[in-house]
Design a protein around this motif. Sequence first.
Motif, short mmCIF file in Angstrom:
data_model
loop_
_atom_site.label_atom_id
_atom_site.label_comp_id
_atom_site.label_asym_id
_atom_site.label_seq_id
_atom_site.Cartn_x
_atom_site.Cartn_y
_atom_site.Cartn_z
N ALA A 210 0.86 -1.19 0.00
CA ALA A 210 0.00 0.00 0.00
C ALA A 210 0.89 1.23 0.00
O ALA A 210 2.00 1.21 0.53
CB ALA A 210 -0.92 0.01 1.21
N ILE A 211 0.40 2.30 -0.63
CA ILE A 211 1.06 3.60 -0.56
C ILE A 211 0.22 4.49 0.34
O ILE A 211 -1.00 4.64 0.13
CB ILE A 211 1.23 4.22 -1.96
N TYR A 212 0.87 5.06 1.35
CA TYR A 212 0.18 5.91 2.31
C TYR A 212 0.58 7.38 2.09
O TYR A 212 1.75 7.68 1.81
CB TYR A 212 0.53 5.51 3.74
N ASP A 213 -0.41 8.28 2.18
CA ASP A 213 -0.16 9.71 2.18
C ASP A 213 -0.12 10.14 3.64
O ASP A 213 -1.16 10.30 4.29
CB ASP A 213 -1.29 10.42 1.42
N LYS A 214 1.09 10.28 4.15
CA LYS A 214 1.31 10.45 5.58
C LYS A 214 0.70 9.26 6.33
O LYS A 214 1.15 8.13 6.17
CB LYS A 214 0.77 11.79 6.05
N ASP A 215 -0.37 9.47 7.12
CA ASP A 215 -0.97 8.36 7.86
C ASP A 215 -2.24 7.84 7.23
O ASP A 215 -2.94 7.00 7.81
CB ASP A 215 -1.28 8.79 9.31
N LEU A 216 -2.56 8.32 6.04
CA LEU A 216 -3.81 7.94 5.38
C LEU A 216 -3.54 7.02 4.20
O LEU A 216 -2.61 7.26 3.41
CB LEU A 216 -4.56 9.19 4.90
N SER A 217 -4.34 5.99 4.10
CA SER A 217 -4.19 5.06 3.00
C SER A 217 -4.71 5.68 1.70
O SER A 217 -5.66 6.46 1.71
CB SER A 217 -4.98 3.78 3.29
N ASN A 224 -5.73 -7.11 0.63
CA ASN A 224 -5.66 -7.63 2.00
C ASN A 224 -4.57 -6.97 2.84
O ASN A 224 -4.13 -7.53 3.84
CB ASN A 224 -5.42 -9.14 1.96
N PHE A 225 -4.12 -5.78 2.43
CA PHE A 225 -3.04 -5.14 3.18
C PHE A 225 -3.55 -4.63 4.52
O PHE A 225 -4.61 -4.03 4.63
CB PHE A 225 -2.46 -3.97 2.39
N GLU A 226 -2.73 -4.89 5.58
CA GLU A 226 -2.99 -4.35 6.91
C GLU A 226 -1.68 -3.82 7.46
O GLU A 226 -0.67 -4.52 7.43
CB GLU A 226 -3.56 -5.42 7.85
N LEU A 227 -1.72 -2.59 7.95
CA LEU A 227 -0.50 -1.97 8.49
C LEU A 227 -0.19 -2.57 9.86
O LEU A 227 -0.97 -2.42 10.80
CB LEU A 227 -0.70 -0.46 8.59
N ASN A 228 0.94 -3.27 9.93
CA ASN A 228 1.36 -3.92 11.18
C ASN A 228 2.71 -3.34 11.59
O ASN A 228 3.72 -3.60 10.93
CB ASN A 228 1.47 -5.43 10.98
N PRO A 229 2.76 -2.55 12.66
CA PRO A 229 4.02 -1.89 13.04
C PRO A 229 5.17 -2.86 13.26
O PRO A 229 6.34 -2.48 13.10
CB PRO A 229 3.65 -1.16 14.35
N GLU A 230 4.88 -4.11 13.63
CA GLU A 230 5.94 -5.07 13.96
C GLU A 230 6.53 -5.75 12.73
O GLU A 230 7.68 -6.16 12.76
CB GLU A 230 5.40 -6.12 14.93
N ARG A 244 12.71 14.60 0.38
CA ARG A 244 11.62 14.38 1.30
C ARG A 244 10.36 14.00 0.53
O ARG A 244 10.23 14.30 -0.65
CB ARG A 244 11.37 15.64 2.13
N SER A 245 9.42 13.35 1.26
CA SER A 245 8.17 12.96 0.61
C SER A 245 7.11 12.71 1.67
O SER A 245 7.42 12.29 2.79
CB SER A 245 8.36 11.69 -0.22
N LYS A 246 5.88 12.99 1.30
CA LYS A 246 4.77 12.67 2.20
C LYS A 246 4.18 11.30 1.89
O LYS A 246 3.28 10.83 2.58
CB LYS A 246 3.69 13.74 2.11
N PHE A 247 4.67 10.66 0.83
CA PHE A 247 4.18 9.35 0.43
C PHE A 247 5.16 8.26 0.87
O PHE A 247 6.38 8.44 0.78
CB PHE A 247 3.98 9.26 -1.08
#
Length: 524
Positions: A210-217, A224-230, A244-247
């Motif tokens: 997934a590509i995120y714009d800052k904290d937004l998907s 089936n993507f799920e953001l898992n910090p671990e 630098r980039s926000k993406f």
Amino acid sequence: MGKKLFILLVVLMSLSLIGIIFVQAFFINNTLKNEEKQFTSDVIRSLSLVSKAIEDKELLSYDRLYKEVTKNGRTPDTTEIKQLLIYDSFDEDTNQAIRFKNAIAEESFKVPSLFFDIGTDSINISRFTNISETKVYDRSPIDGKISLSPTQTFRDYSTMDDLGRSFYKKNYRAVYKNYPIYKRITNEEVSDFLQSQFSISGIKTAFEYAIYDKDLSTKIRSDNFELNPESTIGIPVFLDDKGRSKFSLYVDFPERRKYLLSSILGMIVLSIIFTSIIILAYSSAIYQLIRQRQISQIKTDFINNMTHEFKTPIATINLALDSIRNPKIIGDQDKVMRYLKMIKDENKRMHAQVENVLRISKLEKNELNISKERVKLHDLVEDAVTHVELIVEDRKGYVKTHLEADKSSVLANETHFTNVIVNILDNAIKYSDDAPKIDVYTENIGNNVLLKISDQGNGMSKLVQKRVFEKFYREHTGNVHNVKGHGLGLAYVKRIVDDHQGHISVESEKGKGSTFTIKLPLIS
């Protein structure tokens, strides 16, 4: 080997084995951690290359649009020269001054928004050309004056170098800055870039992205993507000219643990197999050592008991012979006959003990030939009872039979099976401190006949019951054996019953007596 030394060896061997297992587990765990670090490193490197590929793809797209604009015959609105490098040198031998100048020529074009759907009427795109200029000045005086005009000028309008390309990237980044992410790249393109790069890096497991714009998907993501910090790994994409980039492009591997384990599965399986073999071999060795110690102790007890059993009749025989040799006795016919009978009985007793040992030895080697024929179990029971009747009566006891089985025909060896019953009855007599009270029962259960011999003697503990049919085993009562024997009788009983396809068991309670049960198959 002493008991303390034996225990010490067992403890040391056990600790060594446990240490080996822990070392194996530690090694496998470290290998797994190293594989995980290497996997993360490969993923990050692959994502960096994917990020560059996405940037190159966008740069090529911008270049195609630029070529399309110039192809339509548009002329630039402005031209801006950016000097990037000025370099001066002086040659003393020729008295010449050289000035080198490198510059970037930027030509801007105003393009309608039909090329870029970003919500504006028009945008500017630029073409950059690299210009190199070298001027040579002659510092020699002419007519007393130094000329300020170059004697030679060299110009090079080459294709873009790295400096020109950096300006090119800066311009296209400004163009795409506010362009919707899903129009800059597609799901299929991201998936193909990732799949291709992971394949090159040897990462062969399923992934979600997934590509995120800052904290937004964003719309650029797998189903089936799920953001898992671990476990999720990410890297910035669509960098600006300052890096630098926000993406951010994130990838996650649902079967990561399984994949990492599969990479060292062979080592894990071999480690488990070899460790299991070591444990089995160690357990077997310890069992054999303990068993050998037990057998050694039992044989020592057996030899001591056998020596005692033989010493008594031998001493009796010697005393009888010495008495017969006495002139006063040899003339007394009654006393001579009495001593001769004593010698015969003691000799018979020793012979019976030797036969008992040899009989067990032959059974162990399967050398004892036991022929079987159809016999009535009730007949064998009555015959066995007659062998012990006088001894029981002499001790004021009884043997009662309760032969209630309707069918008692079995395939058996008359002599050996009679000995089986006699041995059990003999034990009941010997292990009864008071008058022996014995009951013998028979009954039919299905196609079998059960023979039960119950006494009201001393009984046995649970531990003794488990080992009573072992060869040489006798219950330990310190150095005192109130009942003489070698631990062979019941071992013989079990072997004979087993040879007759039967089964023998014992139920007992300390101080309340024992019940031996023999089950034999009937014959029609």
